[in-house]
Design a protein around this motif. Structure first.
Motif, PDB file in Angstrom:
ATOM      1  N   GLY A  49       0.798  -1.222   0.000  1.00  9.88           N
ATOM      2  CA  GLY A  49       0.000   0.000   0.000  1.00  9.88           C
ATOM      3  C   GLY A  49       0.825   1.264   0.000  1.00  9.88           C
ATOM      4  O   GLY A  49       0.259   2.360   0.071  1.00  9.88           O
ATOM      5  N   ILE A  50       2.148   1.148  -0.030  1.00 11.12           N
ATOM      6  CA  ILE A  50       3.010   2.331  -0.063  1.00 11.12           C
ATOM      7  C   ILE A  50       3.912   2.271  -1.297  1.00 11.12           C
ATOM      8  O   ILE A  50       5.081   2.647  -1.252  1.00 11.12           O
ATOM      9  N   ALA A  51       3.375   1.781  -2.404  1.00 12.03           N
ATOM     10  CA  ALA A  51       4.164   1.631  -3.627  1.00 12.03           C
ATOM     11  C   ALA A  51       4.421   2.999  -4.254  1.00 12.03           C
ATOM     12  O   ALA A  51       3.610   3.917  -4.152  1.00 12.03           O
ATOM     13  N   TYR A  52       5.571   3.120  -4.899  1.00 16.73           N
ATOM     14  CA  TYR A  52       5.940   4.354  -5.587  1.00 16.73           C
ATOM     15  C   TYR A  52       5.794   4.223  -7.100  1.00 16.73           C
ATOM     16  O   TYR A  52       6.015   5.202  -7.822  1.00 16.73           O
ATOM     17  N   GLY A  53       5.436   3.061  -7.573  1.00 21.28           N
ATOM     18  CA  GLY A  53       5.277   2.853  -9.006  1.00 21.28           C
ATOM     19  C   GLY A  53       4.665   1.494  -9.276  1.00 21.28           C
ATOM     20  O   GLY A  53       4.339   0.740  -8.357  1.00 21.28           O
ATOM     21  N   PHE A  54       4.516   1.195 -10.568  1.00 24.25           N
ATOM     22  CA  PHE A  54       3.911  -0.079 -10.959  1.00 24.25           C
ATOM     23  C   PHE A  54       4.393  -0.413 -12.364  1.00 24.25           C
ATOM     24  O   PHE A  54       4.943   0.442 -13.084  1.00 24.25           O
ATOM     25  N   LYS A  55       4.182  -1.666 -12.748  1.00 23.82           N
ATOM     26  CA  LYS A  55       4.503  -2.115 -14.101  1.00 23.82           C
ATOM     27  C   LYS A  55       3.239  -2.046 -14.938  1.00 23.82           C
ATOM     28  O   LYS A  55       2.208  -2.616 -14.582  1.00 23.82           O
ATOM     29  N   LEU A  56       3.336  -1.340 -16.056  1.00 21.14           N
ATOM     30  CA  LEU A  56       2.160  -1.146 -16.888  1.00 21.14           C
ATOM     31  C   LEU A  56       1.652  -2.459 -17.472  1.00 21.14           C
ATOM     32  O   LEU A  56       0.446  -2.629 -17.661  1.00 21.14           O
ATOM     33  N   ASP A  57       2.544  -3.399 -17.737  1.00 24.93           N
ATOM     34  CA  ASP A  57       2.107  -4.703 -18.240  1.00 24.93           C
ATOM     35  C   ASP A  57       1.187  -5.401 -17.235  1.00 24.93           C
ATOM     36  O   ASP A  57       0.170  -6.004 -17.610  1.00 24.93           O
ATOM     37  N   SER A  58       1.543  -5.307 -15.949  1.00 22.28           N
ATOM     38  CA  SER A  58       0.722  -5.943 -14.913  1.00 22.28           C
ATOM     39  C   SER A  58      -0.621  -5.244 -14.774  1.00 22.28           C
ATOM     40  O   SER A  58      -1.661  -5.884 -14.582  1.00 22.28           O
ATOM     41  N   VAL A  59      -0.611  -3.913 -14.879  1.00 20.87           N
ATOM     42  CA  VAL A  59      -1.857  -3.153 -14.757  1.00 20.87           C
ATOM     43  C   VAL A  59      -2.809  -3.498 -15.903  1.00 20.87           C
ATOM     44  O   VAL A  59      -4.021  -3.619 -15.715  1.00 20.87           O
ATOM     45  N   ASN A  60      -2.255  -3.666 -17.105  1.00 22.36           N
ATOM     46  CA  ASN A  60      -3.099  -4.022 -18.249  1.00 22.36           C
ATOM     47  C   ASN A  60      -3.798  -5.357 -18.046  1.00 22.36           C
ATOM     48  O   ASN A  60      -4.884  -5.597 -18.597  1.00 22.36           O
ATOM     49  N   LYS A  61      -3.212  -6.243 -17.257  1.00 26.92           N
ATOM     50  CA  LYS A  61      -3.837  -7.532 -16.977  1.00 26.92           C
ATOM     51  C   LYS A  61      -4.849  -7.438 -15.835  1.00 26.92           C
ATOM     52  O   LYS A  61      -5.854  -8.148 -15.828  1.00 26.92           O
ATOM     53  N   LEU A  62      -4.595  -6.548 -14.860  1.00 25.23           N
ATOM     54  CA  LEU A  62      -5.451  -6.481 -13.674  1.00 25.23           C
ATOM     55  C   LEU A  62      -6.716  -5.658 -13.893  1.00 25.23           C
ATOM     56  O   LEU A  62      -7.774  -5.975 -13.346  1.00 25.23           O
ATOM     57  N   LEU A  63      -6.635  -4.576 -14.669  1.00 33.17           N
ATOM     58  CA  LEU A  63      -7.770  -3.661 -14.796  1.00 33.17           C
ATOM     59  C   LEU A  63      -9.048  -4.353 -15.275  1.00 33.17           C
ATOM     60  O   LEU A  63     -10.120  -4.155 -14.693  1.00 33.17           O
ATOM     61  N   PRO A  64      -9.004  -5.190 -16.317  1.00 35.68           N
ATOM     62  CA  PRO A  64     -10.256  -5.829 -16.735  1.00 35.68           C
ATOM     63  C   PRO A  64     -10.654  -7.006 -15.848  1.00 35.68           C
ATOM     64  O   PRO A  64     -11.792  -7.468 -15.917  1.00 35.68           O
ATOM     65  N   GLY A  65      -9.739  -7.504 -15.006  1.00 36.72           N
ATOM     66  CA  GLY A  65     -10.024  -8.713 -14.236  1.00 36.72           C
ATOM     67  C   GLY A  65     -10.668  -8.480 -12.895  1.00 36.72           C
ATOM     68  O   GLY A  65     -11.268  -9.393 -12.328  1.00 36.72           O
ATOM     69  N   ILE A  66     -10.562  -7.284 -12.336  1.00 36.49           N
ATOM     70  CA  ILE A  66     -11.139  -6.978 -11.023  1.00 36.49           C
ATOM     71  C   ILE A  66     -12.525  -6.371 -11.231  1.00 36.49           C
ATOM     72  O   ILE A  66     -12.657  -5.316 -11.853  1.00 36.49           O
ATOM     73  N   LYS A  67     -13.569  -7.018 -10.682  1.00 33.66           N
ATOM     74  CA  LYS A  67     -14.947  -6.586 -10.903  1.00 33.66           C
ATOM     75  C   LYS A  67     -15.633  -6.315  -9.565  1.00 33.66           C
ATOM     76  O   LYS A  67     -15.154  -6.743  -8.511  1.00 33.66           O
ATOM     77  N   ASP A  68     -16.770  -5.608  -9.639  1.00 30.94           N
ATOM     78  CA  ASP A  68     -17.552  -5.340  -8.438  1.00 30.94           C
ATOM     79  C   ASP A  68     -18.408  -6.567  -8.105  1.00 30.94           C
ATOM     80  O   ASP A  68     -18.358  -7.593  -8.800  1.00 30.94           O
ATOM     81  N   TYR A  69     -19.186  -6.454  -7.006  1.00 35.43           N
ATOM     82  CA  TYR A  69     -19.982  -7.605  -6.568  1.00 35.43           C
ATOM     83  C   TYR A  69     -21.035  -7.992  -7.591  1.00 35.43           C
ATOM     84  O   TYR A  69     -21.377  -9.171  -7.732  1.00 35.43           O
ATOM     85  N   GLY A  70     -21.573  -7.013  -8.320  1.00 34.89           N
ATOM     86  CA  GLY A  70     -22.592  -7.332  -9.310  1.00 34.89           C
ATOM     87  C   GLY A  70     -22.030  -7.924 -10.585  1.00 34.89           C
ATOM     88  O   GLY A  70     -22.764  -8.510 -11.370  1.00 34.89           O
ATOM     89  N   GLY A  71     -20.721  -7.744 -10.810  1.00 33.33           N
ATOM     90  CA  GLY A  71     -20.091  -8.277 -12.008  1.00 33.33           C
ATOM     91  C   GLY A  71     -20.304  -7.438 -13.248  1.00 33.33           C
ATOM     92  O   GLY A  71     -19.879  -7.833 -14.339  1.00 33.33           O
ATOM     93  N   LYS A  72     -20.952  -6.278 -13.114  1.00 29.76           N
ATOM     94  CA  LYS A  72     -21.215  -5.452 -14.275  1.00 29.76           C
ATOM     95  C   LYS A  72     -20.097  -4.446 -14.540  1.00 29.76           C
ATOM     96  O   LYS A  72     -19.892  -4.033 -15.678  1.00 29.76           O
TER      97      LYS A  72
END
Length: 563
Positions: free
Chosen positions: A161-184
């Motif tokens: 929770g105290i990261a100073y950066g991220f890998k864009l390749d990893s973000v491209n994989k995570l953004l579509p994969g994390i959904k809300d409780y309704g799944g919409k």
């Protein structure tokens, strides 16, 4: 040869059937005799030898081995040249030109160099422009900051929770994969919606980058680099070939070719060097931008920067389309529910015994009421915003005017705005004339003004806000009968003003028994000295102003506690 007489149908051939067929088809397409083709090559005649024709001739021209074989066959054939095949005769005639295949190849390179050069230059410029756009895109940088903040928020309470950066390749994989409780909704949709609503600068991201990225992602920078290196090597090969022709063959046989190619080198060598430098700079810029965003280039290929960035924008584009789809579904459901309610209401009205005309009239009246209600609400909001803006501008103007008047007064001048106001002009004149600090109100006048509700109250404000005239108090300006007459010639001059007087703005010295609450020494409050004329008119005017001030907000922002 060999003493044998050949028959008319006998043909002397040595070229393979496939090669022979292609040569004959090309010669029929060209439609020119061998002599004309020969002269056009020797003289470098671009009028006869067009670019398309040159490419065809280069394709069927004899190679080094075929040229050597044709030269050897000439001695064997002797006088039987009439029996030689069409393709073989073409090779025999072309073989009299020194290294004809090489000459045609260099000539073809010179004819097509400009077109290839502009194509490569455009690709290099696309690389460099796209890399710079990615580096300086405010919208893209804002999105990256939001992604980092969202990641730290989701990982709050952990070391992640105290990261100073991220890998864009990893973000491209995570953004579509994390959904809300309704799944919409997925994380990419939340990211796009939050950025669009809270950060207006992100709304231009699809206008700045996609078109450039679409072109850049199709580039194979390694192939472009190899092509440019090959073009540069060709210049060196042309120079060596010209020297060899001059040394190994009669100068007259290749004079036209050597002059043409020398002129070409002198004219285009600077462009070739410019292209080599540009591809190196563009590649370096791509690597620097990738390093700036901590993007790891796959196999050190600069085009990977464009691929990763394009993937991120594609995810945002899909999120935008999904949000629009959900919004359309919501509007559709809302309309459906409204139609259902209207249908039930219509049914209730029908059951209530209302006629068709009465229902239509009732619906029209309700529509008018709702429209007026909406317009009034909008008008109230608009008027409140305009009033607030007007008060802000009025207060800023008065504060600036006050500061300017004080600065001019500290320099012994009366500003133009003070000259227009009778009270300010008289006070300024008194201050400049009485530099010893005695130019303010005396005690008798203070008591009299308090009784009239005009003078400074104990522990309260002075009569005037600093820098404000009587016309600034919120009421109507005084008429001619209420204006005070000033005779500037009657004001005595005083040479006792010094630097410590702050331009003569001094609080009048008071007795210890009277107005003990008023501060002593220098002050920014301008004290006004009135004459005894027209006190009744002034008292009536001030009462009207006080009544108006009680009903109006304090637009100047001054309170009693400010003094």
């Amino acid at each position: 040869s060999g003493g044998k007489k050949r028959k008319k149908g006998d043909r002397i051939t040595w070229i393979g059937a496939k090669r022979d067929q292609s040569i004959q088809i090309a010669l029929k397409r060209i439609g020119l005799p061998n002599e004309v083709i020969y002269d056009a090559i020797v003289d470098i005649n671009e009028e006869i030898m067009s670019l398309d024709l040159l490419e065809v001739v280069w394709d069927i021209a004899p190679t080094s081995d075929e040229q050597a074989l044709a030269e050897a066959k000439v001695d064997e054939i002797g006088d039987d040249m009439e029996f030689v095949g069409v393709s073989e005769m073409f090779h025999i005639e072309m073989s009299t030109i020194p290294e004809v295949k090489q000459q045609l190849s260099k000539w073809l390179f010179a004819r097509t160099f400009r077109e290839v050069y502009m194509d490569r230059l455009g690709q290099v410029n696309t690389m460099q422009k796209c890399a710079n756009s990615i580096r300086h895109s405010l919208a893209l940088q804002t999105y990256f900051r939001l992604v980092l903040s969202m990641g730290n928020l989701m990982n709050h309470g952990t070391l992640k929770g105290i990261a100073y950066g991220f890998k864009l390749d990893s973000v491209n994989k995570l953004l579509p994969g994390i959904k809300d409780y309704g799944g919409k909704k997925d994380l990419a949709m939340f990211l796009y919606q939050f950025a669009y609503n809270s950060f207006p600068q992100t709304r231009t991201i699809f206008d700045e980058l996609p078109e450039q990225l679409k072109k850049a992602t199709r580039l194979e920078i390694t192939s472009i680099e190899q092509s440019i290196v090959k073009m540069a090597d060709e210049f060196t090969a042309i120079d060596l070939f010209i020297r060899r022709l001059n040394d190994d063959f009669h100068p007259g046989d290749t004079e036209a070719f050597r002059e043409y190619m020398t002129e070409f080198q002198d004219r285009q060598s600077s462009d070739m060097m410019n292209l080599k430098v540009k591809i190196q700079n563009a590649t370096q810029i791509c690597r620097q931008v990738a390093k700036f965003y901590s993007i790891e280039l796959e196999e050190d290929k600069p085009e990977h920067l464009f691929i990763v960035t394009s993937s991120f924008l594609e995810i945002l584009g899909n999120a935008k389309r999904q949000l629009l789809k959900l919004e359309k579904e919501r509007i559709k459901a809302q309309k459906k529910a409204a139609a259902k309610r209207a249908k039930e209401k219509k049914k209730q009205q029908r059951n209530a015994g209302m006629s068709v005309a009465e229902r239509i009239s009732s619906n029209k009246q309700k529509a008018i009421d709702e429209e007026e209600k909406g317009n009034l609400l909008f008008l109230d909001i608009k008027n409140a915003a305009n009033d607030f803006a007007a008060r802000q501008e009025q207060m800023n103007a008065k504060l600036e005017n006050t500061l300017k008047e004080k600065l001019d007064l500290s320099k012994g001048k009366i500003s133009a705005s003070a000259q227009k106001d009778a009270i300010k002009r008289r006070v300024s004149a008194n201050v400049m004339a009485d530099g010893d600090g005695n130019g303010g109100l005396d005690m008798d006048e203070i008591k009299r003004l308090r009784a009239m509700n005009l003078g400074p109250q104990p522990g309260g404000n002075s009569l005037m806000v600093p820098g404000m005239g009587m016309d600034d108090m919120g009421g109507p300006p005084p008429d001619d009968d209420q204006k005070m007459m000033i005779n500037m010639s009657e004001i005595p001059e005083d040479d006792n003003m010094n630097d410590n007087d702050y331009g003569g703005l001094m609080q009048p010295a008071l007795d210890n028994n009277n107005d003990a609450s008023m501060p002593q020494g220098p002050t920014d409050i301008v004290q006004i000295k009135f004459s005894n004329d027209n006190h009744e008119d002034i008292q009536q005017e001030q009462q009207q102003q006080n009544q108006q001030q009680q009903t109006q907000p304090n637009v100047d922002g001054w309170d009693d506690d400010d003094f």
